[in-house]
Design a protein around this motif. Structure first.
Motif, PDB file in Angstrom:
ATOM      1  N   ALA A 106       5.672   6.911  -2.668  1.00  0.00           N
ATOM      2  CA  ALA A 106       5.588   8.324  -3.035  1.00  0.00           C
ATOM      3  C   ALA A 106       6.970   8.879  -3.357  1.00  0.00           C
ATOM      4  O   ALA A 106       7.996   8.311  -2.968  1.00  0.00           O
ATOM      5  N   LEU A 107       6.982  10.008  -4.057  1.00  0.00           N
ATOM      6  CA  LEU A 107       8.238  10.644  -4.443  1.00  0.00           C
ATOM      7  C   LEU A 107       9.052  11.098  -3.237  1.00  0.00           C
ATOM      8  O   LEU A 107      10.275  11.092  -3.274  1.00  0.00           O
ATOM      9  N   ASP A 108       8.359  11.503  -2.154  1.00  0.00           N
ATOM     10  CA  ASP A 108       9.064  12.014  -0.990  1.00  0.00           C
ATOM     11  C   ASP A 108       9.359  10.933   0.059  1.00  0.00           C
ATOM     12  O   ASP A 108       9.808  11.243   1.149  1.00  0.00           O
ATOM     13  N   GLU A 109       9.121   9.687  -0.275  1.00  0.00           N
ATOM     14  CA  GLU A 109       9.457   8.585   0.624  1.00  0.00           C
ATOM     15  C   GLU A 109      10.870   8.104   0.345  1.00  0.00           C
ATOM     16  O   GLU A 109      11.312   8.100  -0.802  1.00  0.00           O
ATOM     17  N   THR A 110      11.532   7.659   1.391  1.00  0.00           N
ATOM     18  CA  THR A 110      12.875   7.131   1.195  1.00  0.00           C
ATOM     19  C   THR A 110      12.773   5.714   0.651  1.00  0.00           C
ATOM     20  O   THR A 110      11.878   4.962   1.044  1.00  0.00           O
ATOM     21  N   PRO A 111      13.670   5.340  -0.228  1.00  0.00           N
ATOM     22  CA  PRO A 111      13.640   3.975  -0.767  1.00  0.00           C
ATOM     23  C   PRO A 111      13.787   2.914   0.325  1.00  0.00           C
ATOM     24  O   PRO A 111      13.308   1.807   0.180  1.00  0.00           O
ATOM     25  N   ARG A 112      14.431   3.280   1.420  1.00  0.00           N
ATOM     26  CA  ARG A 112      14.607   2.303   2.505  1.00  0.00           C
ATOM     27  C   ARG A 112      13.281   1.910   3.145  1.00  0.00           C
ATOM     28  O   ARG A 112      13.167   0.842   3.727  1.00  0.00           O
ATOM     29  N   SER A 113      12.260   2.779   3.046  1.00  0.00           N
ATOM     30  CA  SER A 113      10.966   2.450   3.651  1.00  0.00           C
ATOM     31  C   SER A 113      10.298   1.277   2.942  1.00  0.00           C
ATOM     32  O   SER A 113       9.423   0.633   3.505  1.00  0.00           O
ATOM     33  N   ARG A 114      10.740   0.982   1.717  1.00  0.00           N
ATOM     34  CA  ARG A 114      10.153  -0.122   0.956  1.00  0.00           C
ATOM     35  C   ARG A 114      10.450  -1.482   1.580  1.00  0.00           C
ATOM     36  O   ARG A 114       9.715  -2.429   1.363  1.00  0.00           O
ATOM     37  N   ILE A 115      11.511  -1.589   2.336  1.00  0.00           N
ATOM     38  CA  ILE A 115      11.877  -2.869   2.942  1.00  0.00           C
ATOM     39  C   ILE A 115      10.916  -3.240   4.067  1.00  0.00           C
ATOM     40  O   ILE A 115      10.824  -4.400   4.450  1.00  0.00           O
ATOM     41  N   LEU A 116      10.161  -2.262   4.547  1.00  0.00           N
ATOM     42  CA  LEU A 116       9.231  -2.501   5.650  1.00  0.00           C
ATOM     43  C   LEU A 116       8.155  -3.516   5.285  1.00  0.00           C
ATOM     44  O   LEU A 116       7.812  -4.383   6.090  1.00  0.00           O
ATOM     45  N   TRP A 117       7.619  -3.441   4.057  1.00  0.00           N
ATOM     46  CA  TRP A 117       6.515  -4.331   3.664  1.00  0.00           C
ATOM     47  C   TRP A 117       6.901  -5.805   3.684  1.00  0.00           C
ATOM     48  O   TRP A 117       6.174  -6.616   4.285  1.00  0.00           O
ATOM     49  N   PRO A 118       8.005  -6.214   3.059  1.00  0.00           N
ATOM     50  CA  PRO A 118       8.327  -7.640   3.137  1.00  0.00           C
ATOM     51  C   PRO A 118       8.683  -8.084   4.551  1.00  0.00           C
ATOM     52  O   PRO A 118       8.389  -9.225   4.927  1.00  0.00           O
ATOM     53  N   ILE A 119       9.287  -7.205   5.356  1.00  0.00           N
ATOM     54  CA  ILE A 119       9.613  -7.577   6.738  1.00  0.00           C
ATOM     55  C   ILE A 119       8.324  -7.807   7.523  1.00  0.00           C
ATOM     56  O   ILE A 119       8.187  -8.818   8.229  1.00  0.00           O
ATOM     57  N   ILE A 120       7.367  -6.885   7.391  1.00  0.00           N
ATOM     58  CA  ILE A 120       6.080  -7.056   8.063  1.00  0.00           C
ATOM     59  C   ILE A 120       5.391  -8.312   7.535  1.00  0.00           C
ATOM     60  O   ILE A 120       4.787  -9.073   8.303  1.00  0.00           O
ATOM     61  N   GLY A 121       5.485  -8.542   6.228  1.00  0.00           N
ATOM     62  CA  GLY A 121       4.888  -9.735   5.639  1.00  0.00           C
ATOM     63  C   GLY A 121       5.447 -11.014   6.230  1.00  0.00           C
ATOM     64  O   GLY A 121       4.706 -11.931   6.577  1.00  0.00           O
ATOM     65  N   VAL A 122       6.763 -11.081   6.377  1.00  0.00           N
ATOM     66  CA  VAL A 122       7.396 -12.273   6.954  1.00  0.00           C
ATOM     67  C   VAL A 122       6.965 -12.455   8.408  1.00  0.00           C
ATOM     68  O   VAL A 122       6.657 -13.577   8.838  1.00  0.00           O
ATOM     69  N   LEU A 123       6.905 -11.364   9.158  1.00  0.00           N
ATOM     70  CA  LEU A 123       6.490 -11.459  10.568  1.00  0.00           C
ATOM     71  C   LEU A 123       5.051 -11.947  10.687  1.00  0.00           C
ATOM     72  O   LEU A 123       4.754 -12.844  11.485  1.00  0.00           O
ATOM     73  N   TRP A 124       4.138 -11.363   9.902  1.00  0.00           N
ATOM     74  CA  TRP A 124       2.748 -11.811   9.936  1.00  0.00           C
ATOM     75  C   TRP A 124       2.620 -13.252   9.448  1.00  0.00           C
ATOM     76  O   TRP A 124       1.822 -14.027   9.983  1.00  0.00           O
ATOM     77  N   LEU A 125       3.394 -13.615   8.438  1.00  0.00           N
ATOM     78  CA  LEU A 125       3.378 -14.982   7.939  1.00  0.00           C
ATOM     79  C   LEU A 125       3.831 -15.953   9.026  1.00  0.00           C
ATOM     80  O   LEU A 125       3.225 -17.015   9.210  1.00  0.00           O
ATOM     81  N   PHE A 126       4.877 -15.588   9.747  1.00  0.00           N
ATOM     82  CA  PHE A 126       5.369 -16.420  10.843  1.00  0.00           C
ATOM     83  C   PHE A 126       4.286 -16.599  11.911  1.00  0.00           C
ATOM     84  O   PHE A 126       4.039 -17.717  12.376  1.00  0.00           O
ATOM     85  N   ILE A 127       3.633 -15.499  12.293  1.00  0.00           N
ATOM     86  CA  ILE A 127       2.556 -15.588  13.284  1.00  0.00           C
ATOM     87  C   ILE A 127       1.427 -16.465  12.754  1.00  0.00           C
ATOM     88  O   ILE A 127       0.881 -17.300  13.483  1.00  0.00           O
ATOM     89  N   GLY A 128       1.088 -16.297  11.471  1.00  0.00           N
ATOM     90  CA  GLY A 128       0.032 -17.112  10.877  1.00  0.00           C
ATOM     91  C   GLY A 128       0.379 -18.589  10.857  1.00  0.00           C
ATOM     92  O   GLY A 128      -0.474 -19.442  11.142  1.00  0.00           O
TER      93      GLY A 128
END
Length: 176
Positions: A104-126
């Motif tokens: 969204a327009l009012d989201e900080t660009p830094r929040s975008r890094i959350l998705w790949p980090i969560i992805g790596v964590l879930w991938l590791f658990i998987g």
């Protein structure tokens, strides 16, 4: 047919997650906090992304059903259909990210890094579930394999978003 404790834990966890999301949405609505402001271009692009995500889900479910009719199974009863949700989410997210309509327009660009980090964590658990033998039972994917696919979906969204931002960094002078 009785449900085992692990299946019940998944059901309870899913219901708690849905309840929490609904509670957050209700609180935001009652307090007037409307986040996620998208411009017209983003709204149109999100519509396209929803369409692609929906059709991907439908195609997956149709193929999954055809395989079942042919007697070909790769996942147990609850896992097979749920994997289609991950396909739809990954296609929606990747399409929206590629069209600069995921954040969204009012989201900080830094929040975008959350998705790949969560992805790596879930991938590791998987991966740990696969190596531990929990993700496969009798040659079929189980509920414990879903972390692997959830991680892959989040990672795909994050990677597409990263590629899109890197491609656009030099074109519009925007440095996020």
């Amino acid at each position: 047919m009785t449900a085992d404790y692990k299946s019940m834990a998944w059901v309870i966890g899913a219901l708690c997650g849905i309840g929490l999301v609904l509670l957050i949405l209700l609180i935001q609505k009652l307090t007037g906090q409307t986040k996620n402001k998208f411009d017209e271009r983003q709204t149109a692009a999100r519509g396209v992304a929803y369409k692609w995500g929906f059709f991907s889900l439908m195609i997956y479910e149709a193929l999954y059903t055809m395989l079942l009719v042919l007697g070909i199974r790769f996942a147990d009863e609850p896992t097979g259909p749920i994997l289609g949700i991950f396909v739809g989410v990954a296609v929606f997210g990747a399409t929206a990210a590629a069209k600069d309509a995921y954040t969204a327009l009012d989201e900080t660009p830094r929040s975008r890094i959350l998705w790949p980090i969560i992805g790596v964590l879930w991938l590791f658990i998987g991966i740990m579930k696969v190596l531990g033998g929990e993700a496969l039972r009798d040659g079929l994917l189980t509920l414990d394999s879903m972390q692997l696919f959830l991680g892959a979906a989040f990672l795909v969204i994050g990677i597409v978003d990263l590629i899109h931002r890197m491609r656009n960094r030099g074109s519009d002078g925007e440095d996020e």
